[in-house]
Write a protein that holds these residues in place. Structure first.
Motif, short mmCIF file in Angstrom:
data_model
loop_
_atom_site.label_atom_id
_atom_site.label_comp_id
_atom_site.label_asym_id
_atom_site.label_seq_id
_atom_site.Cartn_x
_atom_site.Cartn_y
_atom_site.Cartn_z
N ILE A 1 -16.60 -19.97 27.71
CA ILE A 1 -15.36 -20.34 27.03
C ILE A 1 -15.09 -21.83 27.20
CG2 ILE A 1 -12.85 -20.08 27.02
CD1 ILE A 1 -13.25 -17.12 27.69
N GLN A 2 -15.19 -22.31 28.43
CA GLN A 2 -14.91 -23.72 28.68
C GLN A 2 -15.87 -24.63 27.91
OE1 GLN A 2 -14.90 -23.93 33.03
NE2 GLN A 2 -12.67 -23.96 33.01
N ARG A 3 -17.14 -24.28 27.91
CA ARG A 3 -18.13 -25.06 27.18
C ARG A 3 -17.81 -25.06 25.68
NH1 ARG A 3 -21.23 -29.34 26.42
NH2 ARG A 3 -23.02 -28.90 25.09
N SER A 4 -17.35 -23.92 25.15
CA SER A 4 -16.99 -23.83 23.73
C SER A 4 -15.84 -24.78 23.40
CB SER A 4 -16.59 -22.39 23.38
OG SER A 4 -17.67 -21.50 23.61
N ILE A 5 -14.84 -24.82 24.26
CA ILE A 5 -13.70 -25.71 24.04
C ILE A 5 -14.14 -27.16 24.05
CG2 ILE A 5 -11.51 -26.52 25.03
CD1 ILE A 5 -11.07 -23.61 26.00
N VAL A 6 -14.99 -27.52 25.00
CA VAL A 6 -15.50 -28.90 25.07
C VAL A 6 -16.29 -29.24 23.80
CG1 VAL A 6 -17.13 -30.40 26.29
CG2 VAL A 6 -15.50 -29.02 27.59
N MET A 7 -17.11 -28.31 23.33
CA MET A 7 -17.86 -28.55 22.09
C MET A 7 -16.92 -28.79 20.91
SD MET A 7 -21.01 -25.85 22.27
CE MET A 7 -21.72 -26.43 20.71
N LEU A 8 -15.86 -28.00 20.83
CA LEU A 8 -14.90 -28.17 19.75
C LEU A 8 -14.21 -29.52 19.85
CD1 LEU A 8 -13.42 -24.57 19.78
CD2 LEU A 8 -14.56 -25.63 17.82
N ARG A 9 -13.79 -29.90 21.05
CA ARG A 9 -13.07 -31.16 21.22
C ARG A 9 -13.95 -32.38 20.95
NH1 ARG A 9 -8.17 -29.82 22.61
NH2 ARG A 9 -7.70 -28.33 24.29
N THR A 10 -15.25 -32.25 21.11
CA THR A 10 -16.15 -33.37 20.84
C THR A 10 -16.74 -33.29 19.44
OG1 THR A 10 -17.94 -32.14 21.94
CG2 THR A 10 -16.74 -33.74 23.26
N SER A 11 -16.13 -32.45 18.59
CA SER A 11 -16.50 -32.33 17.17
C SER A 11 -17.96 -31.93 16.97
CB SER A 11 -16.21 -33.65 16.44
OG SER A 11 -14.83 -33.95 16.51
N LYS A 12 -18.49 -31.11 17.88
CA LYS A 12 -19.85 -30.63 17.72
C LYS A 12 -19.91 -29.35 16.88
CE LYS A 12 -21.63 -32.75 21.93
NZ LYS A 12 -22.26 -32.55 23.26
N VAL A 13 -18.74 -28.88 16.46
CA VAL A 13 -18.66 -27.72 15.56
C VAL A 13 -17.96 -28.21 14.30
CG1 VAL A 13 -17.85 -25.37 15.25
CG2 VAL A 13 -18.52 -26.16 17.53
N SER A 14 -18.70 -28.40 13.23
CA SER A 14 -18.13 -29.00 12.03
C SER A 14 -17.33 -28.00 11.22
CB SER A 14 -19.26 -29.59 11.16
OG SER A 14 -20.14 -28.57 10.74
N GLY A 15 -16.34 -28.56 10.47
CA GLY A 15 -15.56 -27.74 9.54
C GLY A 15 -14.36 -27.06 10.12
N VAL A 16 -14.12 -27.24 11.44
CA VAL A 16 -12.96 -26.60 12.07
C VAL A 16 -12.12 -27.65 12.79
CG1 VAL A 16 -14.15 -24.39 12.34
CG2 VAL A 16 -14.25 -26.08 14.18
N ASN A 17 -10.89 -27.27 13.12
CA ASN A 17 -9.95 -28.18 13.76
C ASN A 17 -10.35 -28.45 15.21
OD1 ASN A 17 -7.59 -29.33 15.00
ND2 ASN A 17 -6.39 -28.57 13.29
N ALA A 18 -10.61 -29.72 15.53
CA ALA A 18 -11.04 -30.09 16.87
C ALA A 18 -9.88 -30.58 17.74
CB ALA A 18 -12.11 -31.19 16.79
N GLN A 19 -8.67 -30.59 17.18
CA GLN A 19 -7.52 -31.15 17.90
C GLN A 19 -6.64 -30.10 18.56
OE1 GLN A 19 -7.54 -34.48 18.16
NE2 GLN A 19 -9.40 -34.35 16.90
N LYS A 20 -6.44 -28.97 17.89
CA LYS A 20 -5.59 -27.91 18.41
C LYS A 20 -6.45 -26.66 18.63
CE LYS A 20 -1.56 -29.58 15.82
NZ LYS A 20 -0.56 -29.23 14.77
N ILE A 21 -6.65 -26.31 19.88
CA ILE A 21 -7.61 -25.25 20.21
C ILE A 21 -6.95 -24.20 21.10
CG2 ILE A 21 -9.82 -24.75 21.33
CD1 ILE A 21 -10.57 -27.70 20.70
N GLY A 22 -7.13 -22.95 20.72
CA GLY A 22 -6.61 -21.85 21.51
C GLY A 22 -7.70 -20.88 21.91
N VAL A 23 -7.35 -19.96 22.79
CA VAL A 23 -8.25 -18.86 23.16
C VAL A 23 -7.55 -17.55 22.85
CG1 VAL A 23 -9.54 -20.10 24.93
CG2 VAL A 23 -7.44 -18.90 25.57
#
Length: 339
Positions: free
Chosen positions: A181-203
């Protein structure tokens, strides 16, 4: 030809080959079936079932725009299963609201399955979904892909996390899932997952996935820092959490004392809780964590329903728990995380 069409045509051909031949019957007694014919038919049936399994997997993932391995090398050390990843449900698996559930087992390669809410750009926020399954399997559709579709309907991007299981034999059965989970959040925040919001992230977690999500929501340390030191520079905490019948957050089923690993302070993100009072997994897990959040002034939302049991997902079953998705959508809009 698509997988489903191929499987359908294949099954039709197999059945036709097994059907009686009227012309042959009219000409005289039907010869005894040869051993070779039986072997060929058996092989055809097995191959047909395999094609069905492939088509089911393809259709389950066809809405995902991407499937991404979350570790760029080996995952942090754990006792990985030797068996292949598969649906472990079986023909007698428990149904929810009259429908079967995909129960993924032996997951050794954690991945993000990406479901953007909009084709033309990121949604309001992105939610990392952690299906439940007792840290043994993942209820992949019930608490994963179906949840992604619902989040998309309220303008929220979703990534379904296929985290590592089983971990029940580990000293810390929660550790590998929380790392994922933590690694997923870091990937999202560093824009390594394209097409989704990298600024507001929930679990958003269910049962054991709710346990892992609660731990990620309240964590003050990165649990895999020794393996990926660069990630320590990125904020790994989510901005909010949705915990649906989270498991094992209290010392006992009749106790409001949170386990030692869960610590709440004024910086803990807000959360939405949904639980049934008749759940075999004590609703006090939700009540206790909500109580600590209330004590620290965190604007969270708690819903304990008069019935519904455990493992209902968001499938409608004429139960009080049917209401939680609408209540959650309202809360997400209230905190600015949904449209």
């Amino acid at each position: 030809m698509t997988h489903p069409d191929f499987a359908k045509k294949f099954h039709s051909n197999v059945l036709n080959s097994l059907a009686p031949n009227p012309a042959r019957q009219a000409s005289g007694p039907r010869p005894m079936i040869s051993v070779c014919s039986m072997i060929r038919w058996s092989a055809a049936i097995v191959l047909g079932l395999l094609c069905t399994a492939i088509s089911m997997k393809a259709s389950a993932d066809e809405a995902a725009t991407a499937v991404i391995d979350i570790w760029d090398g080996d995952a942090p050390a754990w006792n990985a299963p030797q068996a292949e990843e598969s649906d472990t449900s079986g023909p007698d698996g428990r149904k929810v609201a009259g429908r079967s559930v995909i129960r993924l087992g032996n997951v050794s390669t954690p991945q993000l399955h990406v479901y953007p809410a909009h084709a033309d750009g990121p949604g309001t926020s992105t939610v990392v979904i952690a299906p439940g399954g007792g840290y043994s399997i993942l209820a992949w559709d019930l608490e994963g892909t179906e949840i992604a579709a619902w989040l998309n309907s309220v303008g929220v991007d979703a990534v379904v996390l296929k985290y590592r299981v089983p971990t029940r034999s580990e000293d810390q059965k929660w550790l590998a899932p929380v790392q994922d989970i933590q690694r997923s959040i870091v990937m999202l925040r560093t824009s390594k997952v394209s097409g989704v919001n990298a600024q507001k992230i929930g679990v958003l977690g269910f049962s054991a996935g709710g346990n892992a999500s609660a731990r990620a929501l309240t964590a003050s340390t990165l649990h895999y820092a020794a393996h990926r030191p660069g990630d320590g520079k990125i904020r790994f905490q989510p901005d909010f959490g949705v915990l649906v019948y989270p498991a094992w957050l209290v010392e006992s089923d009749e106790d409001l004392t949170l386990i030692d690993e869960i610590t709440v302070d004024k910086n803990t993100p807000p959360a939405f809780f949904a639980h049934a009072i008749d759940d075999r997994v004590s609703c006090l897990s939700s009540v206790a964590l909500f109580t600590e959040m209330k004590r620290n002034g965190i604007p969270s939302s708690l819903h304990v329903f008069s019935g519904g049991g455990h493992g209902f997902g968001l499938r409608q079953a004429d139960s009080p728990t049917d209401q939680w998705p609408d209540l959650c959508a309202t809360w997400l809009r209230q905190i600015g995380m949904a449209k």
